[in-house]
Write a protein that holds these residues in place. Sequence first.
Motif, PDB file in Angstrom:
ATOM      1  N   VAL A   1       0.855  -1.187   0.000  1.00  0.00           N
ATOM      2  CA  VAL A   1       0.000   0.000   0.000  1.00  0.00           C
ATOM      3  C   VAL A   1       0.888   1.232   0.000  1.00  0.00           C
ATOM      4  CG1 VAL A   1      -1.799   1.289   1.207  1.00  0.00           C
ATOM      5  CG2 VAL A   1      -1.814  -1.219   1.252  1.00  0.00           C
ATOM      6  N   ASP A   2       0.653   2.102  -0.954  1.00  0.00           N
ATOM      7  CA  ASP A   2       1.408   3.355  -1.087  1.00  0.00           C
ATOM      8  C   ASP A   2       0.448   4.513  -0.808  1.00  0.00           C
ATOM      9  OD1 ASP A   2       2.988   5.519  -1.796  1.00  0.00           O
ATOM     10  OD2 ASP A   2       2.822   5.155  -3.953  1.00  0.00           O
ATOM     11  N   ILE A   3       0.599   5.130   0.361  1.00  0.00           N
ATOM     12  CA  ILE A   3      -0.241   6.275   0.720  1.00  0.00           C
ATOM     13  C   ILE A   3       0.572   7.536   0.494  1.00  0.00           C
ATOM     14  CG2 ILE A   3      -1.648   7.357   2.512  1.00  0.00           C
ATOM     15  CD1 ILE A   3      -1.903   4.639   3.846  1.00  0.00           C
ATOM     16  N   SER A   4       0.230   8.257  -0.557  1.00  0.00           N
ATOM     17  CA  SER A   4       1.008   9.421  -0.980  1.00  0.00           C
ATOM     18  C   SER A   4       0.093  10.614  -1.234  1.00  0.00           C
ATOM     19  CB  SER A   4       1.790   9.089  -2.260  1.00  0.00           C
ATOM     20  OG  SER A   4       2.624   7.969  -2.078  1.00  0.00           O
ATOM     21  N   ALA A   5       0.706  11.706  -1.668  1.00  0.00           N
ATOM     22  CA  ALA A   5      -0.046  12.901  -2.041  1.00  0.00           C
ATOM     23  C   ALA A   5       0.645  13.542  -3.239  1.00  0.00           C
ATOM     24  CB  ALA A   5      -0.113  13.893  -0.877  1.00  0.00           C
ATOM     25  N   VAL A   6      -0.123  14.099  -4.137  1.00  0.00           N
ATOM     26  CA  VAL A   6       0.444  14.659  -5.369  1.00  0.00           C
ATOM     27  C   VAL A   6       1.340  15.856  -5.081  1.00  0.00           C
ATOM     28  CG1 VAL A   6      -1.427  13.869  -6.848  1.00  0.00           C
ATOM     29  CG2 VAL A   6      -1.634  16.083  -5.716  1.00  0.00           C
ATOM     30  N   TRP A   7       1.138  16.507  -3.918  1.00  0.00           N
ATOM     31  CA  TRP A   7       1.918  17.699  -3.598  1.00  0.00           C
ATOM     32  C   TRP A   7       3.116  17.401  -2.702  1.00  0.00           C
ATOM     33  CZ3 TRP A   7       1.280  17.040   1.444  1.00  0.00           C
ATOM     34  CH2 TRP A   7       0.034  16.677   1.957  1.00  0.00           C
ATOM     35  N   CYS A   8       3.394  16.130  -2.474  1.00  0.00           N
ATOM     36  CA  CYS A   8       4.459  15.719  -1.547  1.00  0.00           C
ATOM     37  C   CYS A   8       5.768  15.450  -2.279  1.00  0.00           C
ATOM     38  CB  CYS A   8       3.992  14.473  -0.798  1.00  0.00           C
ATOM     39  SG  CYS A   8       5.279  13.579   0.068  1.00  0.00           S
ATOM     40  N   PRO A   9       6.847  16.236  -2.027  1.00  0.00           N
ATOM     41  CA  PRO A   9       8.126  16.025  -2.713  1.00  0.00           C
ATOM     42  C   PRO A   9       8.706  14.618  -2.572  1.00  0.00           C
ATOM     43  CG  PRO A   9       8.114  18.172  -1.662  1.00  0.00           C
ATOM     44  CD  PRO A   9       6.875  17.458  -1.194  1.00  0.00           C
ATOM     45  N   PRO A  10       8.747  14.028  -1.360  1.00  0.00           N
ATOM     46  CA  PRO A  10       9.275  12.659  -1.262  1.00  0.00           C
ATOM     47  C   PRO A  10       8.440  11.648  -2.047  1.00  0.00           C
ATOM     48  CG  PRO A  10       9.257  13.702   0.899  1.00  0.00           C
ATOM     49  CD  PRO A  10       8.481  14.598  -0.023  1.00  0.00           C
ATOM     50  N   CYS A  11       7.147  11.907  -2.158  1.00  0.00           N
ATOM     51  CA  CYS A  11       6.269  11.001  -2.912  1.00  0.00           C
ATOM     52  C   CYS A  11       6.650  10.992  -4.386  1.00  0.00           C
ATOM     53  CB  CYS A  11       4.805  11.419  -2.758  1.00  0.00           C
ATOM     54  SG  CYS A  11       4.208  11.394  -1.049  1.00  0.00           S
ATOM     55  N   LYS A  12       7.050  12.154  -4.899  1.00  0.00           N
ATOM     56  CA  LYS A  12       7.472  12.261  -6.295  1.00  0.00           C
ATOM     57  C   LYS A  12       8.713  11.405  -6.540  1.00  0.00           C
ATOM     58  CE  LYS A  12       4.639  15.526  -7.911  1.00  0.00           C
ATOM     59  NZ  LYS A  12       3.762  15.357  -9.082  1.00  0.00           N
TER      60      LYS A  12
END
Length: 231
Positions: free
Chosen positions: A152-163
């Motif tokens: 499960v990958d819980i991320s956000a489009v505005w999150c730099p580490p997620c990018k």
Amino acid sequence: MLFKNLCLATIFSIAILSSCHSQSTTNVDVVNFEQAITKGNMQLLDVRTPAEYQSGHLSNALLADWNNEAEFKRRTAALDKSKPVYTYCLSGVRSAAATQWLRQQGFTAYHLTGGINAWKKAGRPVEQATAVTQITKADYEAMIPRDKTVLVDISAVWCPPCKVMAPIIDSLAQANSGKLVLVKIDGGNQTELCKILNVNAFPTLIIYKQGKLVWQKEGLVSAKEIDKQLQ
């Protein structure tokens, strides 16, 4: 002695002028800011709070709350120092401070004079979050098959580490195709689910095996570490 004092005074004056010039060049007005972020090959950073971001933000802006020191440092650690960073806040005060700090860390950084207030006043567009249906605990549990390994990958489009993590996650999913189920959750929108799962930072990665949670970690994680946990 007089010559020595004169030289010192001259050097001191030059240093002050250089410092002032360097500081002033970090300020960018709306027109030039828009031109810079439209060209691409840069990083756009909103340094306001999540609530302010949700109320209206510039397109494709990442988010790192300047008022949350630990979060700000964690998220900006994932930024690329080879690309300039353009920051903005509400009126320009926080972004000016954030820009100064980023420059001290080795980034090339600029900030929007007058902040998003000036941007709106100039008639420039902003994007606003739209209401989304919240995933319930039952909905989430239904996404976790008991006969498979699930990442499960819980991320956000505005999150730099997620990018940074996105291509790593996708590559692992492709390499383990057939035996791994990848579940992606937009944590920026699914706030209720994040509360239920006690997710406090993005990205948060969770691994389930036979329906049981066996591993969970937040932030930047190497592909090697994730792959080890998947085996």
